[in-house]
Write an enzyme that holds these catalytic residues in place. Structure first.
Site, PDB file in Angstrom:
ATOM      1  N   LEU A  86      88.286  49.253 -17.824  1.00 40.38           N
ATOM      2  CA  LEU A  86      88.092  50.664 -17.496  1.00 40.38           C
ATOM      3  C   LEU A  86      88.439  51.520 -18.703  1.00 40.38           C
ATOM      4  CD1 LEU A  86      89.731  50.720 -13.932  1.00 40.38           C
ATOM      5  CD2 LEU A  86      87.296  50.546 -14.498  1.00 40.38           C
ATOM      6  N   ASP A 187     102.733  48.617  -5.502  1.00 46.90           N
ATOM      7  CA  ASP A 187     103.479  48.683  -6.772  1.00 46.90           C
ATOM      8  C   ASP A 187     102.917  49.839  -7.598  1.00 46.90           C
ATOM      9  OD1 ASP A 187     105.284  48.063  -8.758  1.00 46.90           O
ATOM     10  OD2 ASP A 187     104.117  46.411  -9.579  1.00 46.90           O
TER      11      ASP A 187
END
Length: 280
Positions: A86, A187
């Site tokens: 990304l 997380d």
């Protein structure tokens, strides 16, 4: 390049161009950027069981179809995980609001019980996810008590602080309502949020279904998103006891940091414990 990785890439239809380049920021696993003829990819090298759990989480997050970007799993096996790369950009007020909206929609995906069909890991710490119907019981039996015990057994948590955490765990029913279990990233500290030209992205999950504040408390643990994030997430419905919930759901990741990285996190555990005890 290792032959096992070369074979894995070939099986995924990827032709490497050069060698993997190490990326910074990985405390647990080795992470690399690799150019291929088709597109750049990110590669992670770690324990196979942990990578299996991460890949399972990435797929689950993608399947929700929210506006949040989640890297596609391209290949998995032999201690390697290959993912879509990304492009990053700097965050803005608009992107923070988009993160809040996307996370609200993610948490709208709920399950009948708290937990997940498989165990996974938070960092290097095994994360038990066997389902329980009541969220208070799940937080007590799957999160707080096991981590407090593990930290105490390693000499990282004194008996007094362990007992205070155990009293909190056994007293959740007195103030925390049970709720439907939301799908959570698990997380979601700031390092696992990326801002891209296509919108905010979330990476490195440790998914399960539980209280949605799990993700919010992680986002505020080492800093905090801007007001635009919370305005988009809560839409004016911030819980009256948010401060207490924030401290409660920070206890598990703080205990995990204490277990993984040592006594420097002991004071932070004590502060979060005191906040829960005082009502926030």
């Amino acid at each position: 390049m290792e032959s096992t990785l070369t074979s894995l890439l070939k099986g995924a239809g990827l032709d490497p161009q050069g060698e993997p380049r190490p990326l910074s920021g990985g405390d647990i696993a080795a992470v690399y950027w690799l150019e291929t003829r088709q597109k750049p990819v990110v590669i992670k090298r770690d324990d196979s069981t942990r990578l299996d759990g991460e890949a399972d989480g990435l797929r689950a997050l993608r399947e929700t179809g929210t506006s949040l970007l989640v890297p596609e799993v391209l290949a998995l096996g032999d201690g390697w995980l290959v993912m879509e790369a990304l492009e990053r950009m700097s965050p803005s007020t608009a992107s923070a609001a988009a993160l809040g909206e996307g996370l609200r929609h993610l948490h709208g995906h709920t399950a009948a019980e708290h937990g997940w069909p498989r165990d996974n890991a938070c960092g290097r710490t095994p994360q038990p996810n066997a389902s329980l119907a009541d969220g208070r019981n799940f937080q007590r039996e799957r999160r707080l008590l096991p981590l407090a015990r593990a930290c105490h057994e390693r000499g990282l948590l004194d008996a007094c602080l362990r007992e205070r955490i155990e009293r909190i765990a056994h007293g959740l029913e007195a103030w925390l309502p049970d709720v439907p279990a939301s799908l959570v990233h698990g997380d979601l500290w700031s390092g696992n949020v990326l801002y891209t030209p296509r919108g905010p992205a979330i990476i490195d999950p440790a998914v399960y279904c539980h209280y949605p504040e799990v993700d919010l408390a992680m986002l505020t643990l080492f800093g905090s998103p801007p007001d635009a994030f919370f305005e988009a997430y809560w839409e004016g419905n911030r819980p009256d006891d948010w401060s207490r919930r924030e401290a409660l759901f920070q206890l598990y990741p703080l205990l995990n940091h204490l277990l993984l990285f040592g006594g420097g996190y002991r004071d932070a555990v004590a502060r979060a414990t005191a906040r829960v005890e005082s009502g926030g």
